[in-house]
Structure formats: C-alpha cells, structure tokens
Design a protein around this motif. Structure first.
Motif, PDB file in Angstrom:
ATOM      1  N   SER A 198      45.714  66.686  59.212  1.00 42.79           N
ATOM      2  CA  SER A 198      45.091  67.871  59.801  1.00 42.79           C
ATOM      3  C   SER A 198      43.838  68.269  59.022  1.00 42.79           C
ATOM      4  N   THR A 199      43.877  68.147  57.712  1.00 44.26           N
ATOM      5  CA  THR A 199      42.696  68.444  56.901  1.00 44.26           C
ATOM      6  C   THR A 199      41.581  67.458  57.223  1.00 44.26           C
ATOM      7  N   PHE A 200      41.931  66.198  57.396  1.00 42.46           N
ATOM      8  CA  PHE A 200      40.968  65.172  57.787  1.00 42.46           C
ATOM      9  C   PHE A 200      40.268  65.558  59.092  1.00 42.46           C
ATOM     10  N   CYS A 201      41.028  66.035  60.064  1.00 41.15           N
ATOM     11  CA  CYS A 201      40.449  66.435  61.347  1.00 41.15           C
ATOM     12  C   CYS A 201      39.503  67.619  61.193  1.00 41.15           C
ATOM     13  N   VAL A 202      39.923  68.623  60.450  1.00 41.29           N
ATOM     14  CA  VAL A 202      39.088  69.810  60.237  1.00 41.29           C
ATOM     15  C   VAL A 202      37.805  69.432  59.496  1.00 41.29           C
ATOM     16  N   GLU A 203      37.932  68.615  58.454  1.00 40.66           N
ATOM     17  CA  GLU A 203      36.744  68.240  57.685  1.00 40.66           C
ATOM     18  C   GLU A 203      35.773  67.404  58.519  1.00 40.66           C
ATOM     19  N   THR A 204      36.277  66.571  59.392  1.00 39.98           N
ATOM     20  CA  THR A 204      35.401  65.804  60.281  1.00 39.98           C
ATOM     21  C   THR A 204      34.620  66.741  61.197  1.00 39.98           C
ATOM     22  N   ILE A 205      35.295  67.712  61.794  1.00 40.87           N
ATOM     23  CA  ILE A 205      34.635  68.680  62.671  1.00 40.87           C
ATOM     24  C   ILE A 205      33.632  69.517  61.884  1.00 40.87           C
ATOM     25  N   ARG A 206      33.976  69.922  60.679  1.00 43.04           N
ATOM     26  CA  ARG A 206      33.054  70.716  59.852  1.00 43.04           C
ATOM     27  C   ARG A 206      31.772  69.932  59.555  1.00 43.04           C
ATOM     28  N   LEU A 207      31.902  68.641  59.291  1.00 46.27           N
ATOM     29  CA  LEU A 207      30.711  67.818  59.062  1.00 46.27           C
ATOM     30  C   LEU A 207      29.839  67.773  60.320  1.00 46.27           C
ATOM     31  N   ILE A 208      30.455  67.676  61.471  1.00 46.56           N
ATOM     32  CA  ILE A 208      29.706  67.680  62.727  1.00 46.56           C
ATOM     33  C   ILE A 208      29.019  69.027  62.933  1.00 46.56           C
ATOM     34  N   GLU A 209      29.718  70.115  62.638  1.00 46.09           N
ATOM     35  CA  GLU A 209      29.162  71.455  62.831  1.00 46.09           C
ATOM     36  C   GLU A 209      27.927  71.724  61.983  1.00 46.09           C
ATOM     37  N   VAL A 210      27.837  71.058  60.818  1.00 45.27           N
ATOM     38  CA  VAL A 210      26.655  71.245  59.968  1.00 45.27           C
ATOM     39  C   VAL A 210      25.670  70.080  60.130  1.00 45.27           C
ATOM     40  N   ASN A 211      25.782  69.406  61.286  1.00 47.25           N
ATOM     41  CA  ASN A 211      24.857  68.334  61.660  1.00 47.25           C
ATOM     42  C   ASN A 211      24.854  67.149  60.694  1.00 47.25           C
ATOM     43  N   GLN A 212      25.958  66.918  60.030  1.00 45.62           N
ATOM     44  CA  GLN A 212      26.105  65.765  59.146  1.00 45.62           C
ATOM     45  C   GLN A 212      26.806  64.644  59.930  1.00 45.62           C
ATOM     46  N   TYR A 213      26.153  64.194  60.990  1.00 42.00           N
ATOM     47  CA  TYR A 213      26.763  63.240  61.905  1.00 42.00           C
ATOM     48  C   TYR A 213      27.068  61.894  61.248  1.00 42.00           C
ATOM     49  N   LEU A 214      26.168  61.432  60.410  1.00 35.89           N
ATOM     50  CA  LEU A 214      26.405  60.157  59.740  1.00 35.89           C
ATOM     51  C   LEU A 214      27.604  60.264  58.801  1.00 35.89           C
ATOM     52  N   TYR A 215      27.670  61.345  58.024  1.00 36.36           N
ATOM     53  CA  TYR A 215      28.824  61.559  57.142  1.00 36.36           C
ATOM     54  C   TYR A 215      30.110  61.685  57.958  1.00 36.36           C
ATOM     55  N   TYR A 222      35.056  68.172  42.496  1.00 40.83           N
ATOM     56  CA  TYR A 222      34.384  68.187  41.192  1.00 40.83           C
ATOM     57  C   TYR A 222      33.454  66.984  41.063  1.00 40.83           C
ATOM     58  N   LEU A 223      33.913  65.816  41.482  1.00 42.88           N
ATOM     59  CA  LEU A 223      33.108  64.590  41.347  1.00 42.88           C
ATOM     60  C   LEU A 223      31.994  64.481  42.382  1.00 42.88           C
ATOM     61  N   TRP A 224      32.290  64.837  43.642  1.00 47.77           N
ATOM     62  CA  TRP A 224      31.359  64.585  44.730  1.00 47.77           C
ATOM     63  C   TRP A 224      30.753  65.831  45.346  1.00 47.77           C
ATOM     64  N   GLY A 225      31.217  66.983  44.947  1.00 47.57           N
ATOM     65  CA  GLY A 225      30.734  68.201  45.575  1.00 47.57           C
ATOM     66  C   GLY A 225      31.372  68.373  46.937  1.00 47.57           C
ATOM     67  N   ARG A 226      30.794  69.242  47.741  1.00 47.04           N
ATOM     68  CA  ARG A 226      31.381  69.550  49.048  1.00 47.04           C
ATOM     69  C   ARG A 226      30.692  68.819  50.202  1.00 47.04           C
ATOM     70  N   ASN A 227      29.736  67.943  49.899  1.00 46.54           N
ATOM     71  CA  ASN A 227      29.017  67.250  50.968  1.00 46.54           C
ATOM     72  C   ASN A 227      29.855  66.212  51.687  1.00 46.54           C
ATOM     73  N   PHE A 228      30.762  65.576  50.975  1.00 47.54           N
ATOM     74  CA  PHE A 228      31.605  64.533  51.565  1.00 47.54           C
ATOM     75  C   PHE A 228      33.024  64.717  51.051  1.00 47.54           C
ATOM     76  N   PRO A 229      34.014  64.806  51.948  1.00 47.74           N
ATOM     77  CA  PRO A 229      35.393  65.085  51.533  1.00 47.74           C
ATOM     78  C   PRO A 229      36.116  63.857  50.966  1.00 47.74           C
ATOM     79  N   ILE A 230      35.604  63.351  49.859  1.00 45.17           N
ATOM     80  CA  ILE A 230      36.152  62.143  49.241  1.00 45.17           C
ATOM     81  C   ILE A 230      37.601  62.328  48.803  1.00 45.17           C
ATOM     82  N   GLY A 231      37.941  63.530  48.333  1.00 49.01           N
ATOM     83  CA  GLY A 231      39.311  63.779  47.875  1.00 49.01           C
ATOM     84  C   GLY A 231      40.327  63.566  48.982  1.00 49.01           C
ATOM     85  N   THR A 232      40.073  64.129  50.150  1.00 43.40           N
ATOM     86  CA  THR A 232      40.997  63.981  51.272  1.00 43.40           C
ATOM     87  C   THR A 232      41.065  62.526  51.725  1.00 43.40           C
TER      88      THR A 232
END
Length: 132
Positions: free
Chosen positions: A80-97, A26-36
């Motif tokens: 495990s969620t942290f790992c998946v979210e990291t890979i998802r960021l890589i898959e959408v070319n958000q390497y810096l994030y 809600y606060l940050w959207g889906r661009n960065f997994p701040i909640g996790t």
C-alpha cells in the motif's frame, strides 16, 4: 495462541520496516522512495525463501510458519505504501521516477520471489524433497 505469534511477528516486521524507511530517507532524501523499494524486494525474497526452506516447519509447526510469513513478512512489506508513493511521484510530475519505481518494484519483486524460492530449495534437494 496463533494470534499472539502473528502479532509479535507483526511488531518485529513493522519496526524493521520503519527503520529501513528512515534509513532510506537519510541516504536518498525524499525524491525517490528507495527504502520502501528495498523493503518490498527483500520481503519478496524472504517470503519466497521461507516458503520453500521451511516447508517441513509449515507442516510440523504451522504457528511458527504463520508468525514468520504473515506476521513478520506481512507487516514488513508495504504494498500500500508502494502504491501511495507511486501516485505521489506522479502528482509532483516526477513521471520518470514514478515509472522507474513502479517497474523496478514490480519486476524486481517477482524476480526476488523467484530467487528466494530457488535459494530456499538449496539443501532441500539433498534431503530428497521437491518443491511441489
């Protein structure tokens, strides 16, 4: 009986995790997994804190200690969620994030465990209890 305590703790931890995830999105959207990230950092701190603060409880009431650490904190943190979210960021070319998320979570997690251990010792030193 310990299974019941761990299960009830697991319910509490997983519901808390879910609410934090919703709030983070809600606060940050889906661009960065701040909640996790917040969940894992606070979970690291709380586990470190409980490990030292409840050392007597671990000896006297091991079921309570296990319910809090394995049940509540174990289901609250989400490696495990942290790992998946990291890979998802890589898959959408958000390497810096992805890099930022990985570094902040890993180093932050270690720092917050250390901090939790230190804070958990406060008051115990007055009782003459060491962390060994």
């Amino acid at each position: 009986m310990i299974y019941l305590y761990v299960g009830l703790g697991g319910i509490l931890g997983s519901l808390t995790r879910y609410l934090f995830s919703i709030f983070g999105t809600y606060l940050w959207g889906r661009n960065f997994p701040i909640g996790t990230m917040i969940i894992n950092l606070t979970g690291a701190f709380i586990l470190g804190f409980l490990t030292n603060k409840l050392a007597k409880t671990k000896e006297r009431k091991p079921q309570l200690f296990t319910a809090l650490t394995t049940g509540v904190i174990g289901s609250y943190t989400t490696f495990s969620t942290f790992c998946v979210e990291t890979i998802r960021l890589i898959e959408v070319n958000q390497y810096l994030y992805a890099l930022l998320y990985f570094i902040l979570s890993a180093i932050g997690g270690l720092y917050f465990v250390h901090l939790g251990l230190k804070v958990g010792l406060i008051g115990r030193k007055k009782e003459g209890i060491s962390h060994e």
